[in-house]
Design an enzyme around this catalytic site. Structure first.
Site, mmCIF file in Angstrom:
data_model
loop_
_atom_site.group_PDB
_atom_site.id
_atom_site.type_symbol
_atom_site.label_atom_id
_atom_site.label_comp_id
_atom_site.label_asym_id
_atom_site.label_seq_id
_atom_site.Cartn_x
_atom_site.Cartn_y
_atom_site.Cartn_z
ATOM 1 C CE LYS A 1 -12.987 -4.375 -0.522
ATOM 2 N NZ LYS A 1 -12.092 -4.423 0.574
ATOM 3 C CE LYS B 1 -4.500 -1.458 1.354
ATOM 4 N NZ LYS B 1 -5.658 -1.350 2.227
ATOM 5 C CE LYS C 1 -5.518 -8.573 -2.171
ATOM 6 N NZ LYS C 1 -6.135 -8.308 -0.907
#
Ligand code: TYM
Length: 334
Positions: A200, A115, A197
């Protein structure tokens, strides 16, 4: 324990569009767990602001996510569905646990590394201590089990370490939680890069199926899914694209991998992709319908939000008061 049942906690972020990965890896597995466990499912809006959010949008997404929990089949009379921001104990315990977590541990968290690479202009303290707040979520409810997808296992391990450390100092305060990984769907991959993966926050909308995608969009995205040069429908480690589609079809249809291979023996990728798209669309259709109904019933949803926040707050406070006493905060004068 509550009413003789073990405690279960899980949560989902209200950021971005909820994906098929979230549904198959988490939500779908949550539906029936209340028969065995006392279940708490939180919309983790405190976690969401570790990345900059537009306030009105966050509020809307948080409510939509809570409605999606219900639409996916989680009965709000038998499960506690609530917003993290409505129970202040999450943040309060989070602070205390920060003081029992080492920077070395947080430095190792892969989600933080990912992130902070993605949001290089906003690497804030919240993003760094995100896993500690997650530990607080879990420990506040004395959770025995925590259903999560594979990507959250590292955070759960850290939670166990923090709980153990605290218990070593103060006695048996926290239940040490175990992961509960569903039989299948723990790791649904991107349709455009099956080594990553499904997420979102992926910028390519074709990489993810969103739960709210309509039938045509779902079928189109599966048709475009990246697969390898082979043509046979065989589950194999070195064919991540087709393996992911087999995983999705298997969880969505309830068939085993062997049954799927047999069903598509002699058929090509085109037929298979269409079948996956149609099956997933069939699974999501009733969820869309129920979601629409809930969107029109403000009073009902408001009632759930109020009652469940009170219940969650009551349980959370019991742990929080105990922890505050253990660490030496002065008693309240009533
Ligand atoms: P979040 O919001 O990223 O994801 C919610 C749940 O969905 C699972 N998941 C997946 N499963 C399979 N395949 C995928 N591609 C996939 N993507 C996501 C996640 O594993 C998760 O179970 N930090 C958490 C939220 C959280 C939480 C908690 C979870 C906060 N406090 C306490 C459990 C307990 C998160 O960001 O999940």
């Amino acid at each position: 324990m509550l009413d003789g049942k073990k405690m279960l906690f899980s949560g989902m972020q209200a950021t971005g569009n909820i994906t098929l990965g979230n549904y198959l890896g988490a939500l779908k597995n949550w539906v029936n767990l209340c028969d065995e466990y006392e279940c708490f499912y939180c919309v983790v809006d405190l976690h969401s602001i570790t990345v900059r959010q537009e306030p009105a949008e966050l509020r809307k997404r948080a409510r939509n996510l809570l409605m999606l929990y219900i639409a996916a089949g989680i009965d709000p009379e038998k499960n506690c569905l609530y917003y993290q921001s409505h129970v202040s104990g999450h943040a309060e315990l989070g602070w205390i646990l920060n003081c029992f977590t080492y920077m070395g541990e947080l430095n190792r968290m892969t989600q933080f590394k990912d992130k902070s690479a993605k949001h290089a202009d906003n690497i804030n303290g919240g993003l760094y201590t995100y896993p500690v707040l997650m530990a607080a979520d879990i420990l506040l409810f004395q959770s025995d089990v925590v259903p999560v997808g594979a990507d959250q296992m590292q955070h759960l391990e850290l939670t166990r370490d923090i709980a153990q450390r605290f218990n070593n100092v103060y006695g048996d305060v926290f239940t040490i939680p175990e992961a509960y990984v569903g039989k299948a769907g723990a790791r649904i991959m991107s349709l455009q890069d099956p080594t990553k993966k499904m997420s979102k926050s992926d910028e390519n909308p074709n990489a993810s199926i969103y739960i709210m995608d309509d039938r045509d969009t779902i079928i189109r995205k599966f048709k475009r899914a990246v697969t390898d040069s082979d043509t046979r429908i065989i589950y194999s480690e070195d064919k991540p694209g087709i393996r992911n589609l087999i995983d999705i079809y298997s969880v969505a249809s309830g068939k085993t991998i062997a049954e799927v291979e047999k069903e598509f023996d002699g058929k090509g990728y085109g037929d298979f992709k269409l079948a996956v798209g149609e099956t997933v669309a069939d699974v999501l259709e009733p969820i869309h319908k129920r979601f629409d109904e809930l969107s029109k019933d403000k009073a009902y949803v408001d009632g759930i939000i109020k009652a469940n926040a009170e219940k969650a707050g009551y349980i959370a406070n019991k742990t929080l008061r105990k922890v505050q006493k253990k660490v030496g905060f002065p008693e309240r004068i009533r």
